[in-house]
Motif scaffolding. Structure first.
Motif, short mmCIF file in Angstrom:
data_model
loop_
_atom_site.label_atom_id
_atom_site.label_comp_id
_atom_site.label_asym_id
_atom_site.label_seq_id
_atom_site.Cartn_x
_atom_site.Cartn_y
_atom_site.Cartn_z
N LEU A 140 -5.74 1.06 0.66
CA LEU A 140 -4.59 0.46 1.02
C LEU A 140 -3.50 0.67 0.24
N ALA A 141 -3.47 1.18 -1.14
CA ALA A 141 -2.50 1.41 -1.99
C ALA A 141 -2.14 3.14 -1.64
N GLU A 182 3.42 4.92 3.84
CA GLU A 182 4.55 4.14 4.59
C GLU A 182 5.91 4.51 3.83
N GLN A 183 5.86 3.99 2.61
CA GLN A 183 7.28 4.20 1.81
C GLN A 183 7.73 5.67 2.05
N GLU A 226 -9.33 -0.83 -1.90
CA GLU A 226 -7.95 -1.05 -2.65
C GLU A 226 -7.23 0.10 -2.63
N ILE A 246 -2.09 4.04 1.60
CA ILE A 246 -1.23 3.61 2.92
C ILE A 246 -0.01 3.19 2.64
N GLU A 247 0.01 2.40 1.58
CA GLU A 247 1.62 1.70 1.39
C GLU A 247 2.18 2.76 0.69
N ASN A 248 2.04 3.83 0.06
CA ASN A 248 2.54 4.88 -0.42
C ASN A 248 3.10 5.73 0.68
#
Length: 104
Positions: free
Chosen positions: A77-78, A84-85, A74, A80-82
């Motif tokens: 994934l967080a 990507e943003q 988790e 990675i999301e950050n």
């Protein structure tokens, strides 16, 4: 529970031996055999209970390890999301800067 069953078997065997008029030696042999069987059953039950406790401990440890891995996933994934943003924002800023250079 098994101990109570063994005690009942022993009492039944004693009663049968007395009612059958068996000799004292035969009665002792029956009693000793039943006691030995009871001891063996008690040892087996003890070993099984120990195995169950060990399995329970293993299960708890496995659950803890699984939770650590889930938490790590988790977090990854967080992250990675950050990222990507941030990449999207950087692309937008770069595109705007290029447009500004093209006009200048």
């Amino acid at each position: 529970k098994r101990w109570n069953q063994c005690k009942k078997k022993l009492a039944d065997a004693v009663a049968r031996a007395e009612s059958a008029g068996s000799s004292s030696n035969e009665q002792e042999e029956i009693i000793n055999a039943l006691r030995k069987e009871g001891e063996q059953l008690a040892m087996k039950q003890s070993k099984m209970e120990e195995l169950v406790r060990e399995a329970g401990g293993d299960l708890r440890e496995t659950k803890k390890e699984l939770q650590v891995q889930v938490d790590a996933k988790e977090a990854a994934l967080a992250k990675i999301e950050n990222l990507e943003q941030q990449l999207k924002q950087t692309k937008t800023e770069l595109s705007a800067a290029r447009e500004g250079e093209g006009r200048a």
